[in-house]
Scaffold this active site. Sequence first.
Site, mmCIF file in Angstrom:
data_model
loop_
_atom_site.group_PDB
_atom_site.id
_atom_site.type_symbol
_atom_site.label_atom_id
_atom_site.label_comp_id
_atom_site.label_asym_id
_atom_site.label_seq_id
_atom_site.Cartn_x
_atom_site.Cartn_y
_atom_site.Cartn_z
ATOM 1 N N ASP A 139 0.810 -1.178 -0.041
ATOM 2 C CA ASP A 139 -0.184 0.080 -0.193
ATOM 3 C C ASP A 139 0.873 1.194 0.015
ATOM 4 O OD1 ASP A 139 -2.223 1.386 0.336
ATOM 5 O OD2 ASP A 139 -3.152 0.392 1.786
ATOM 6 N N ASP B 123 -10.842 2.097 -2.739
ATOM 7 C CA ASP B 123 -11.238 1.787 -1.335
ATOM 8 C C ASP B 123 -12.901 1.743 -1.576
ATOM 9 O OD1 ASP B 123 -8.975 1.296 -0.348
ATOM 10 O OD2 ASP B 123 -8.773 3.105 0.837
HETATM 11 C C1 GLA Z 1 -5.648 1.677 2.240
HETATM 12 C C2 GLA Z 1 -6.003 0.654 1.683
HETATM 13 C C3 GLA Z 1 -7.060 -0.289 2.334
HETATM 14 C C4 GLA Z 1 -6.533 -0.727 3.388
HETATM 15 C C5 GLA Z 1 -6.042 0.541 4.297
HETATM 16 C C6 GLA Z 1 -5.345 0.029 5.540
HETATM 17 O O1 GLA Z 1 -6.827 2.655 2.600
HETATM 18 O O2 GLA Z 1 -6.687 1.131 0.209
HETATM 19 O O3 GLA Z 1 -7.620 -1.248 1.409
HETATM 20 O O4 GLA Z 1 -5.724 -1.460 3.281
HETATM 21 O O5 GLA Z 1 -5.269 1.100 3.724
HETATM 22 O O6 GLA Z 1 -4.684 1.093 6.373
#
Ligand code: GLA
Length: 774
Positions: free
Chosen positions: A472, A536
């Site tokens: 990420d 997300d």
């Molecule tokens: C980001 C990602 C999510 C999750 C969060 C965790 O927002 O896109 O899918 O993994 O971080 O902190």
Amino acid sequence: MIKIENSLILISTNNTSLILNVDEVKKVNIVYYANKIESLLGAKSLIRTYPYIEGCEVSYDKNHNNISLNRQKNIVSTVGKGDNFSPSLSLKRDDCSVFDFIYDSFTILNEYKLDSLPTPHDYSEVGKLTLKETKLNILLNIYFFVYADCDVIGVSEELINNEEKDILINKISSLQLPLVNEDYELITTFGCWAGELNVQKEKVTRGKKVIESLCGYSSNRHNPSFLIREGNCSFNSGNVYGFNLVYSGNFENSIEMDAFENIRIQLGISSYEFNKVVKQKESFTSPMAVMTYTDSGINSMSFNFHRFVNQHVIEKQFYKRNREIVYNNWEATSFNFTESKIHSLMKKASKLGVELFVLDDGWFSTRNNDTSGLGDWNINTKKLPSGLKGLSDYAKKLNMKFGLWMEPEMVNEDSELYRNHPDYVISDNIHEKSYGRNQLVLDLSKKEVQDYVYKSVFDTLKSADISYLKWDCNRNITDYLNKSGTFFFDYITGLYSVLEKLRKDFPDVLFENCASGGNRFDLGMLSYFAQSWQSDDTDSYQRIYIQEGAGLFYPLSTLSNHVACKVSNQMLRYTYFDTKFNVACFGVLGYELDLDDLSKLDIENIKAQIAYYKEHRDVFQWGRFYTDSFISDRLEKIVQVKNESETIVARYQTIQKPFPKEAHLKAFDLDKNKLYEYTSRKEMIPLKKFGGLINYVSPIHINPEGSIITVISKYKGMDSEVDSGICYGSSLMSTGPVLSQEWSGVGYDERVRFVSDFGARIYLIKEYTNDLHK
Ligand code: GLA
């Protein structure tokens, strides 16, 4: 195929040709890029010449009053010799502002790898065009990578300074393509967090349109991919050009049109904060830009790029490798979990048929919220006493693989890493820092930081049986000090060097790309990550938009989509599971919701979805993708995937109307003369969906919001309509068989198609093999 004859160079893929011409002043022009031409016979007729220059234009030199660089179809444009378009190459030297490149040579190379940048593999040929500066010993090599099977040509430029004095590069586009306007429409994507890749259409008009990112990454503001289509081009016919960049940092793509409707398209790294000093004997290589052309409409353009990504960008070991169905705990637990909660989710996921359990953020150090722990990749044994090893063993016992979340490029100030190495973060050491999600960015332009990031990921992946890594990256870059003049470029190439090593160490571990969803989704990342978390936003209606934008340029095998809980965390929109599945299954399927909250009916429902997906996984992940429209233009949209043995069509609805039109099942690319059988996927419609109407059939009065209906809904749903039959390909591809009557306010049973707002259905189409005459 590459051929050189006299002044002409022909670069062809299976169905397209690019022709370069060296004109009378030795400038190289792109005179043709369209359908394939078998030989250079007659190619001279494709070249426009001018009898004299017009008005206040300037001739290139004294002897050529017929050549103005402003009108030529220059492969590279610089300033100061009469070309008034934005330059594709902007150089400076303390004693010289004008640079003038002319033809030197063209050679065919056996192979070539771009310096510190990803080079899509298995090209059929690579040609090197060398241009030289007329007065200075500076060379510009332009590399043409031919991906013949998918009609893609990749282009990259390399500037070599053989002069004693330094040269400064302010801008270097990887590709400049000149075209003449044909009522073109430009299609780009725009977005933001949780709203990535929305399609934007606009007419190409005079002036310059730039899509770019200055965020440090390719970003969710605009994807580097775009297309232009002729006015009459549809999804299934017409001329269309597609473009993209194999790069993950700041980029600058533009389309400029002048009074004469001459167009120049440029793609490359951003010139913002880009000041590359090239010293004597040094060189600089730009990332690869890629382009494709087809006369068969947008779906064909997408097909070219999809094949390109599947066969040349993602690592070979992942081509056609089944992608596991994932369960990810993020939307279920966020940071708040215990080992027993994870065990419970694991057991439930395994019973549903999930194949890979992914432990998301919150498993390490003091990471119980987003203010601390980032950067310290040691397991939090208070939360997870059996450690990563214990969890991966537990998953294995349940017949699942185990995957993990990391955010290796970032750090919280409240972490051991920051306390020991404040010098690792990006900072100009003058201003207060800016924060994104309470975190700072590690400076990957520095070797010692690259080494730290590499080691932290390496050690983590070695510590347990980990088959998947979600990498990420949750904030943009700020507070930089651009000492080198190429800070942003150095960051991305630093990241690539770390990824290059890790991929060699762990070739079988599937890396999934994520940057708060799609804030860094591009061909550069796909060179190391075979799939990417799109957004997300797990609301299925929003996902239709996101997957539509992504599907134009990226194949389904790279799009990771999860079914989340019924009330979307992002939109607070209620959508029942089957619709969520019908959208998420076009790509790599996953689930991301609290499995402990599922009712018996939900469990049956999800089990059936997973079984269906497993049965048709190949077509969902690797099938050829088609669509009929942009969702913003219509009330409903069709998407289709097809492989040799089956076709699956989805019909997505936006808003239900009280006057539904007669609906038909339509498909693409079938055999006109063959008979096909089609069947809708059986769905379960929750009783709660019917509100107060339940009382029309119930012997006792039921409060539609009350506890009785809530309890019944856990165990019982209504079966959806079944639409099935046989039909000729010719009919399916034109009007198509009629589907069941859509719900419009009266009478519900299995003959009624109850799709409702933002609903969807999917249909399986297979060749009908029964002998009709028996
Ligand atoms: C980001 C990602 C999510 C999750 C969060 C965790 O927002 O896109 O899918 O993994 O971080 O902190």
